[in-house]
Scaffold this active site. Structure first.
Site, PDB file in Angstrom:
ATOM      1  N   ARG A 123     -10.976  -7.151   1.964  1.00  0.00           N
ATOM      2  CA  ARG A 123      -9.826  -7.255   2.866  1.00  0.00           C
ATOM      3  C   ARG A 123      -9.329  -5.857   3.285  1.00  0.00           C
ATOM      4  O   ARG A 123      -9.593  -5.396   4.383  1.00  0.00           O
ATOM      5  CB  ARG A 123      -8.708  -8.062   2.183  1.00  0.00           C
ATOM      6  CG  ARG A 123      -7.659  -8.614   3.140  1.00  0.00           C
ATOM      7  CD  ARG A 123      -6.602  -7.618   3.557  1.00  0.00           C
ATOM      8  NE  ARG A 123      -5.894  -7.031   2.418  1.00  0.00           N
ATOM      9  CZ  ARG A 123      -5.090  -5.972   2.516  1.00  0.00           C
ATOM     10  NH1 ARG A 123      -4.900  -5.392   3.679  1.00  0.00           N
ATOM     11  NH2 ARG A 123      -4.489  -5.487   1.443  1.00  0.00           N
ATOM     12  N   ASP A 124      -8.673  -5.165   2.370  1.00  0.00           N
ATOM     13  CA  ASP A 124      -8.126  -3.836   2.696  1.00  0.00           C
ATOM     14  C   ASP A 124      -9.242  -2.894   3.123  1.00  0.00           C
ATOM     15  O   ASP A 124      -9.085  -2.080   4.046  1.00  0.00           O
ATOM     16  CB  ASP A 124      -7.402  -3.285   1.455  1.00  0.00           C
ATOM     17  CG  ASP A 124      -6.449  -2.155   1.775  1.00  0.00           C
ATOM     18  OD1 ASP A 124      -6.685  -1.430   2.761  1.00  0.00           O
ATOM     19  OD2 ASP A 124      -5.471  -1.966   1.033  1.00  0.00           O
ATOM     20  N   HIS A 138      -3.699   4.253  -2.771  1.00  0.00           N
ATOM     21  CA  HIS A 138      -4.678   4.847  -1.863  1.00  0.00           C
ATOM     22  C   HIS A 138      -4.901   6.296  -2.285  1.00  0.00           C
ATOM     23  O   HIS A 138      -3.990   6.960  -2.770  1.00  0.00           O
ATOM     24  CB  HIS A 138      -4.193   4.747  -0.413  1.00  0.00           C
ATOM     25  CG  HIS A 138      -4.401   3.381   0.162  1.00  0.00           C
ATOM     26  ND1 HIS A 138      -5.414   3.083   1.045  1.00  0.00           N
ATOM     27  CD2 HIS A 138      -3.748   2.213  -0.057  1.00  0.00           C
ATOM     28  CE1 HIS A 138      -5.370   1.797   1.348  1.00  0.00           C
ATOM     29  NE2 HIS A 138      -4.367   1.242   0.697  1.00  0.00           N
ATOM     30  N   CYS A 183      -5.008   1.567   6.272  1.00  0.00           N
ATOM     31  CA  CYS A 183      -4.137   0.677   7.032  1.00  0.00           C
ATOM     32  C   CYS A 183      -4.310   1.019   8.496  1.00  0.00           C
ATOM     33  O   CYS A 183      -4.062   2.151   8.900  1.00  0.00           O
ATOM     34  CB  CYS A 183      -2.681   0.864   6.589  1.00  0.00           C
ATOM     35  SG  CYS A 183      -1.531  -0.132   7.534  1.00  0.00           S
ATOM     36  N   ASN A 211      -8.729   3.234  -0.399  1.00  0.00           N
ATOM     37  CA  ASN A 211      -8.192   2.799  -1.699  1.00  0.00           C
ATOM     38  C   ASN A 211      -8.865   3.600  -2.807  1.00  0.00           C
ATOM     39  O   ASN A 211      -9.914   4.194  -2.600  1.00  0.00           O
ATOM     40  CB  ASN A 211      -8.505   1.317  -1.928  1.00  0.00           C
ATOM     41  CG  ASN A 211      -7.760   0.407  -0.988  1.00  0.00           C
ATOM     42  OD1 ASN A 211      -8.152   0.229   0.158  1.00  0.00           O
ATOM     43  ND2 ASN A 211      -6.677  -0.169  -1.450  1.00  0.00           N
ATOM     44  N   HIS A 251      -1.086  -0.598  -6.339  1.00  0.00           N
ATOM     45  CA  HIS A 251      -2.120  -0.530  -5.299  1.00  0.00           C
ATOM     46  C   HIS A 251      -2.067   0.899  -4.744  1.00  0.00           C
ATOM     47  O   HIS A 251      -1.144   1.235  -4.006  1.00  0.00           O
ATOM     48  CB  HIS A 251      -1.772  -1.579  -4.233  1.00  0.00           C
ATOM     49  CG  HIS A 251      -2.625  -1.581  -3.017  1.00  0.00           C
ATOM     50  ND1 HIS A 251      -3.508  -2.595  -2.727  1.00  0.00           N
ATOM     51  CD2 HIS A 251      -2.715  -0.727  -1.966  1.00  0.00           C
ATOM     52  CE1 HIS A 251      -4.094  -2.367  -1.559  1.00  0.00           C
ATOM     53  NE2 HIS A 251      -3.627  -1.226  -1.080  1.00  0.00           N
TER      54      HIS A 251
HETATM   55 ZN    ZN Z   1      -3.865  -0.786   0.955  1.00  0.00          ZN
END
Ligand code: ZN
Length: 332
Positions: A39-40, A233, A264, A273, A231
């Site tokens: 996803r990310d 990065h 993002c 990430n 979470h």
């Molecule tokens: Zn993220």
């Protein structure tokens, strides 16, 4: 509580032992990794992977031992075309009763789609920064919370598990410093919706280890019923240092992305990430269990790199594990 180092004299062996035992007793024996590459990670790639390639990546992740995978997001397909196949992917991810497959739900429409697709764990998202929330989701923070409250009600009725994400929790590229008061307002809102899993996201890699430690200590004390995840990065290379600081504060749930891909699309210089294989390397070298197989993660990361057609940011596939020994005859 805190540790105040002695200053003004060289440390005695007693002090060094105290520092060492303080570090060790504040480390967990195991950590849960929430894998977010599908996803990310993929939402920020120029190449849109086919559903079949995503399903193969998912099989690699499960095969390497990952048991919590954020598989997709039910965002508008025209805004994030890389994830436009969410419904189709749901039919192709490997069935495994011991794997949690989560979907990111940005709004009510996304909740309806996720429900039809059979996702039983939903991740909700709102940013602590008003500006980032508007740029990312086209809603004010209050509008987002109203809508997420309705999503949470649907989830409760359907027996769907929820985790709440707070974006830009450690800083915003548009607003700068984000106060803990803003973060707490969102935790209160999530708690009011019945959520007890909340992840703080450092969306553009602005957090530092001291800030992470102090934030985690403060929030865990204020919300003892909430399980916090982090979470990070790795925009400014502080991702793993932030993980260590969070673990010392008692956090045991971390998002990571195979190959270190991610970012993002709605924030400048978001950066990838933290890489799953680099995180697993650090934790396993420290004797912290993740339930994963590092060799298989490295192989999977190399396959992902060839699929995406560019060098990925993670370190382990390039340099190998620390104890992959070399023949001195190779050095000339
Ligand atoms: Zn993220």
């Amino acid at each position: 509580m805190g540790f105040t180092p002695r200053v003004g004299s060289s440390p005695s062996s007693g002090t060094i032992f105290f520092v060492w035992s303080w570090l060790v007793v504040h480390l967990p024996s195991s950590v849960t990794i929430v894998e977010v590459s599908l996803r990310d990670g993929l939402q920020d790639e120029h190449t849109t992977l086919s559903t079949a390639d995503k399903a193969a990546l998912c099989r690699d992740l499960v095969g390497a031992g990952l048991r919590y995978i954020e598989a997709t997001s039910f965002v508008r397909p025209d805004l994030v075309p890389q994830l436009a196949d969410a419904e189709e992917l749901a039919e192709h991810i490997p069935a495994a009763s011991d794997v949690v497959y989560a979907a990111l739900i940005p709004n009510l429409k996304g909740a309806e789609r996720a429900l039809r697709s059979g996702f039983r764990t939903w991740h909700l998202l709102v940013s602590a920064s008003e500006t980032h929330n508007w740029v990312n989701i086209r809603r004010t923070v209050s509008q987002s919370l109203d809508e997420l409250g309705q999503v949470a009600a649907i989830a409760a009725q359907a027996g769907v598990a929820l985790a709440g994400y707070i974006g830009t929790a450690f800083g915003c590229p548009f607003e700068g410093h984000i106060s803990l008061t803003k973060v707490r307002r969102l935790i209160d809102a999530y708690a009011g919706m019945g959520l007890n899993h909340i992840t703080l996201a450092d969306t553009t890699g602005m957090a530092n280890p001291r800030q992470v430690y102090e934030t985690a200590m403060s929030l865990q004390e204020a919300y003892p019923a909430v399980v916090f995840g982090m979470h990070f990065h790795n925009t400014r290379d502080l991702g793993l240092a932030n993980v260590l600081a969070a673990m010392q504060a008692g956090v045991t749930r971390f998002d990571a992305s195979l190959g270190g891909i991610g970012g993002c699309p709605f924030a400048p210089a978001a950066g990838g990430n933290i890489a799953t294989e680099d995180l697993v390397n650090m934790l396993s070298e420290m004797g912290i269990d993740t339930g994963t197989d590092l060799d298989r993660l490295i192989d999977a990361s190399r396959r992902l790199e060839s699929l995406l057609g560019h060098e990925l940011p993670s370190r382990l596939p390039k340099v190998g594990k620390a104890y992959d020994l070399h023949d001195p005859a190779e050095i000339r």
